[in-house]
Scaffold this active site. Sequence first.
Site, PDB file in Angstrom:
ATOM      1  N   ASN A  11      45.947  22.434 -16.151  1.00 43.70           N
ATOM      2  CA  ASN A  11      46.749  21.492 -15.347  1.00 43.70           C
ATOM      3  C   ASN A  11      48.115  22.090 -15.004  1.00 43.70           C
ATOM      4  O   ASN A  11      49.159  21.482 -15.259  1.00 43.70           O
ATOM      5  CB  ASN A  11      46.906  20.166 -16.088  1.00 43.70           C
ATOM      6  CG  ASN A  11      47.513  19.081 -15.196  1.00 43.70           C
ATOM      7  OD1 ASN A  11      47.420  19.143 -13.970  1.00 43.70           O
ATOM      8  ND2 ASN A  11      48.152  18.091 -15.803  1.00 43.70           N
ATOM      9  N   GLU A  34      42.683  25.100 -12.826  1.00 41.52           N
ATOM     10  CA  GLU A  34      43.933  24.508 -12.351  1.00 41.52           C
ATOM     11  C   GLU A  34      45.145  25.337 -12.778  1.00 41.52           C
ATOM     12  O   GLU A  34      46.097  24.821 -13.368  1.00 41.52           O
ATOM     13  CB  GLU A  34      44.084  23.048 -12.789  1.00 41.52           C
ATOM     14  CG  GLU A  34      43.228  22.108 -11.965  1.00 41.52           C
ATOM     15  CD  GLU A  34      43.818  20.706 -11.880  1.00 41.52           C
ATOM     16  OE1 GLU A  34      43.445  19.864 -12.695  1.00 41.52           O
ATOM     17  OE2 GLU A  34      44.663  20.489 -10.994  1.00 41.52           O
ATOM     18  N   ASP A  67      35.702  23.140 -15.616  1.00 41.86           N
ATOM     19  CA  ASP A  67      35.871  21.711 -15.409  1.00 41.86           C
ATOM     20  C   ASP A  67      34.907  21.309 -14.317  1.00 41.86           C
ATOM     21  O   ASP A  67      35.142  21.572 -13.144  1.00 41.86           O
ATOM     22  CB  ASP A  67      37.324  21.429 -15.002  1.00 41.86           C
ATOM     23  CG  ASP A  67      37.576  19.949 -14.749  1.00 41.86           C
ATOM     24  OD1 ASP A  67      36.615  19.157 -14.829  1.00 41.86           O
ATOM     25  OD2 ASP A  67      38.742  19.588 -14.473  1.00 41.86           O
ATOM     26  N   ASN A  69      34.101  18.197 -13.715  1.00 42.71           N
ATOM     27  CA  ASN A  69      34.548  16.892 -13.206  1.00 42.71           C
ATOM     28  C   ASN A  69      33.430  15.846 -13.133  1.00 42.71           C
ATOM     29  O   ASN A  69      33.471  14.938 -12.281  1.00 42.71           O
ATOM     30  CB  ASN A  69      35.239  17.052 -11.845  1.00 42.71           C
ATOM     31  CG  ASN A  69      36.757  17.126 -12.010  1.00 42.71           C
ATOM     32  OD1 ASN A  69      37.345  16.350 -12.766  1.00 42.71           O
ATOM     33  ND2 ASN A  69      37.393  18.068 -11.334  1.00 42.71           N
TER      34      ASN A  69
END
Lengths: 263, 263
Positions: free
Chosen positions: A9, A35, A152, A154
């Site tokens: 992130n 990210e 990830d 998601n």
Amino acid sequence: MEISTVNVNGLRAAARKGFLGWLGATGADVVCLQEVRAVPEQLPREAAAPPGWHVVVVPGEVKGRAGVAVYSRADPDGVRVGFGAEEFAGSGRYVEVDLGAVTVASLYLPSGEVGTARQEEKERFMEAFLPYLVRRRSEVEAAGRDLVVCGDWNIAHREEDLRNWRGNRRSSGFLPEERAWLSRVFGEAGYVDVVRALHPDQAGPYSWWSYRGRAFDNDAGWRIDYQVATPGLAARAASARVERAASHGARWSDHAPVTVSYS
Amino acid sequence: MEISTVNVNGLRAAARKGFLGWLGATGADVVCLQEVRAVPEQLPREAAAPPGWHVVVVPGEVKGRAGVAVYSRADPDGVRVGFGAEEFAGSGRYVEVDLGAVTVASLYLPSGEVGTARQEEKERFMEAFLPYLVRRRSEVEAAGRDLVVCGDWNIAHREEDLRNWRGNRRSSGFLPEERAWLSRVFGEAGYVDVVRALHPDQAGPYSWWSYRGRAFDNDAGWRIDYQVATPGLAARAASARVERAASHGARWSDHAPVTVSYS
DNA sequence: CTTATAAGG
DNA sequence: CCTTTTAAG
């Protein structure tokens, strides 16, 4: 060989808050990041070139968005960016790194929002990515190699994969069509959800907790970060864990590292 | 009566970082703020309505920009927004509050940048504001009252008012025409620079330090926050200080409170 | 709630 | 180097 994957992130923020300490202490041989949200030049030196690591950073074309990376103690034999889909070529969402007989990929599948163009983009990604996975398994297995797609995704696959599954049946990330798509990855495409294979009955272990409210303290999380391996490598998975403790105290991401030891 | 003035550089951020603690501990009767950068509804309750204070907030029309406020322990007898210049009517840069025989104003004079439209705006503000000050002194003195214009004037008057005056002779905030304009405020307009009057020979005391580099640690600051009073009130100024210590450790603004005790 | 961004300071 | 904004997550 130990492999970790974590959505940071924003690597710049994570580096400030404790990621570098985690990286320095990890015993993993390979670390996949998602990210990154930066081009390499924007990263502090300790993140862009940590001693003892080879680093591949694949930023997205849109500033401050997406971006994947692979840190490895060994020098990669090969690096491939993207998975052939024109639309996502420069999106910073997929990279493969060859390390001996194993190819390690870092994937950041788009996050969606029901009723928006972002959900349609997520679906287009899924539609293009599944045939790639099918073809890729044939290729790597024909070459006597293995592939693990870390990252990830998601999507939470089953009810055990998120705390509040009832309340999220209409939420992007737990839609029936998304879950069905993951079932195809683990079914007809022939890949193995390594963490779930090692922990078939447990709730979670979750790998993402919203920053909103007290989601982390209440462990109201989602398991959306996976190591998705070809069966040969999956059979060598000896243990797996989510490093939730890496997030305790100084939490440096809304995700926690998902780490697997392969024999 | 004690009056403080401080540019909070975003009241929401300052409130999070320690402004509320300072406000709770201050002995001041009136506190003037600049750069509130929020409408009252966006403020935490402890900032919008602290117990024991009356609060007047004048936000700017542009979201997240400018905005002045006056906190007073006494209930104001009157409040006036702006100084009559059409261009700056909704800019959140000037408010007057009547408190007994003293009118206290909170001013946030535009900051400029040489060679840009922002410098021209600053100059237009100065041009309109000086005649207002002249007229206003006549009015308040005719009424047997006093006026003190507290705030961020964004101009250092003399060489003693900034650490690196040689390097800033072409910088907005220390341009000859800006310094000359302030001399007119303290000359023909008949106002007194209260802090300088009490500390005629000292360097500073500075009230603003850039966040860049080690400006604060090196006390490489500027004195751009003033209490500019009519002579009657200025004569009652007993002591003045810049509360640089309020910024130590948990620094909650790039400015420090300028506080004056009036007998 | 947090990360980016851009413009403002 | 910090604030805000807006968009994204």
